[in-house]
Design a protein around this motif. Structure first.
Motif, short mmCIF file in Angstrom:
data_model
loop_
_atom_site.label_atom_id
_atom_site.label_comp_id
_atom_site.label_asym_id
_atom_site.label_seq_id
_atom_site.Cartn_x
_atom_site.Cartn_y
_atom_site.Cartn_z
N ALA A 273 0.92 -1.28 0.21
CA ALA A 273 -0.01 0.05 -0.06
C ALA A 273 0.86 1.21 -0.16
N GLY A 302 -5.81 -0.27 -0.48
CA GLY A 302 -5.45 0.00 -1.72
C GLY A 302 -3.94 -0.64 -2.04
N GLN A 305 -3.55 -3.57 -7.49
CA GLN A 305 -4.32 -3.42 -8.27
C GLN A 305 -4.61 -4.62 -9.24
#
Length: 439
Positions: A273, A302, A305
């Motif tokens: 992250a 996050g 991806q």
């Protein structure tokens, strides 16, 4: 060839109460095939790669195939489960999974049952074991109804599945062994030469470099050399979390515009992250998101991806379809991870990739590193870097029993029972330290 579980005589074509064929025998055959000296963050591949071939037999010539890990610990759990499948309906894979879970998927399961996923708990071990049997049952189902496996997963959305060239730093030969067709790759020129050979032979349209071997700046030079040689092909690098957060951020900054994605530059969801906050390209993983319970934190932070699925440890093909749907929900990209594998696994990956509209990136494959060795009669082939999707029933591959016998004999005589890249490297470089982060 030997089998671990003798076939029960007189049961060929045995029927369940519903009239459907049931499993009469399960055979587990460990095999070994030559593996080049491929370097990575934890050492070097040994001269032999291990796999296990699974045959689920319903009699009358109806046999489903699976392929999985061949480490001794994993073989132990496969052999524990296999006898429990006799008499089950191969169409009831959820029931089969419950049988595996009852034996292996509880907190009370003894540690020696945990196989290669021992550090990840019994539930993950159960998924790894189940996956090989599930693929074999799907192969059986497809043969029984005359449809390819991808039809059992929702039907194909593409007619070919793209794969990526998978480059490795490597020695020219194992010490004391013969050189292979790829030769040494220990600098940018060697990596580019390796890529040329793979692109020329297989037609790959994207390129991945296994990093974490040399200092990051040296590996960045290799990426830049690949970009100069292949100006239009997407590039990736995977250092297997050998870099610190700070180093990963620097590499991401210096490769902006060069990389399609950066795979596992550093360890853990928190570390990833922190890198993702400043990275100009997607971060991908097959290390920090390897089970469904990792996904909520990964999404919240996050951290990644792109998730690299692998049906061998996510619990099979249908669990991988489930993963793809979750990734779509949260806007995550999807590709497929690869480890040393043969043609049954390549066929399973191809059927899965054919049925996943969410797969936005070419999958990894180790097929070039098999050097022509396989356990199926007619391995699937690559055309312009992609494998045409089989349309024949089941997986579309048949076992080459002579090859299986030879590779099983390799297993019996070569003496390796578990993968140990670090131990092998230390035979030649005693001071080798795989501790992370190294840079």
């Amino acid at each position: 060839m030997t089998t671990d579980f003798p076939t029960e005589s007189g049961l060929a074509g045995a029927q369940s109460p519903s009239g459907r064929a049931t499993i009469i025998d399960v055979r587990i055959t460990p095999i070994a095939f030559p593996d080049p000296p491929l370097l990575n963050a934890v050492g070097c591949h040994e001269p032999w790669a291990l796999r296990a071939i699974v045959e689920v037999d319903c009699g009358d010539g109806l046999v489903g195939l699976g392929e999985t890990y061949g480490d001794a610990s994993h073989l132990t759990v496969l052999r524990m489960v296999a006898p429990l499948l006799v008499g089950l309906d191969p169409f009831r894979t959820e029931h089969l999974r419950s049988v595996v879970d009852r034996l292996l998927g509880t907190a009370e399961a003894p540690a020696e049952k945990l196989g290669p996923a021992g550090g990840m708990g019994p539930e993950k071990t159960a998924l790894r074991v189940f996956s090989a049997f599930e693929v074999a049952c799907l192969d059986l189902q497809g043969q029984a109804i005359g449809r390819p496996v991808h039809d059992l997963l929702g039907g194909r959305v593409r007619d070919e599945v793209p794969f990526s060239a998978y480059l490795f730093y490597k020695w020219a030969r194992h010490p004391g062994g013969d050189a292979d067709r790829y030769g040494a790759a220990l600098d940018p020129d060697g990596i580019v030469a390796q890529a040329r050979t793979m692109v020329r032979t297989y037609g790959f349209q994207s390129i991945k470099l296994k990093g974490g071997v040399f200092a990051p700046d040296e590996e960045l030079d290799a990426i830049r050399a690949l970009r100069a040689e292949f100006p239009t092909l997407p590039l990736r690098i995977d250092p297997n979390a050998a870099w610190s957060v700070a180093t990963s951020r620097r590499v991401a900054a210096e490769t902006q515009g060069l990389l399609e994605y950066l795979e596992d530059p550093t360890e853990g969801l928190a570390g990833m992250a922190a890198v993702a906050e400043t990275a100009g390209m997607p971060l991908a993983t097959n290390m920090c998101v390897v089970s469904f319970d990792h996904l909520p934190e990964a999404v919240e932070r996050g951290s990644v991806q792109v998730v690299l699925s692998d049906h061998h440890y996510w619990g099979g093909l249908r669990q991988s379809v489930r993963l793809a749907g979750i990734c779509e929900t949260w806007g995550l990209g999807l590709s497929m991870h690869s480890n040393s594998h043969l043609g049954i696994s390549l066929a399973a990956m191809t059927h899965l990739g054919a049925a996943l509209p969410q797969m936005a990136y070419a999958a990894d494959t180790h097929t070039p590193w098999q050097l022509g060795v396989d356990v199926v009669e007619h391995p699937l082939t690559f055309v312009n870097g992609a494998v045409p999707v089989p349309t024949s029933p089941g997986l579309g591959v048949r076992l080459d029993r002579d090859a299986l016998a030879r590779l099983h004999e390799n297993y019996l005589r070569q003496g390796i029972t578990g993968r140990d890249d670090t131990g092998y490297m230390r035979r030649f470089h005693p001071d080798f330290d795989p501790a992370k982060p190294r840079w």
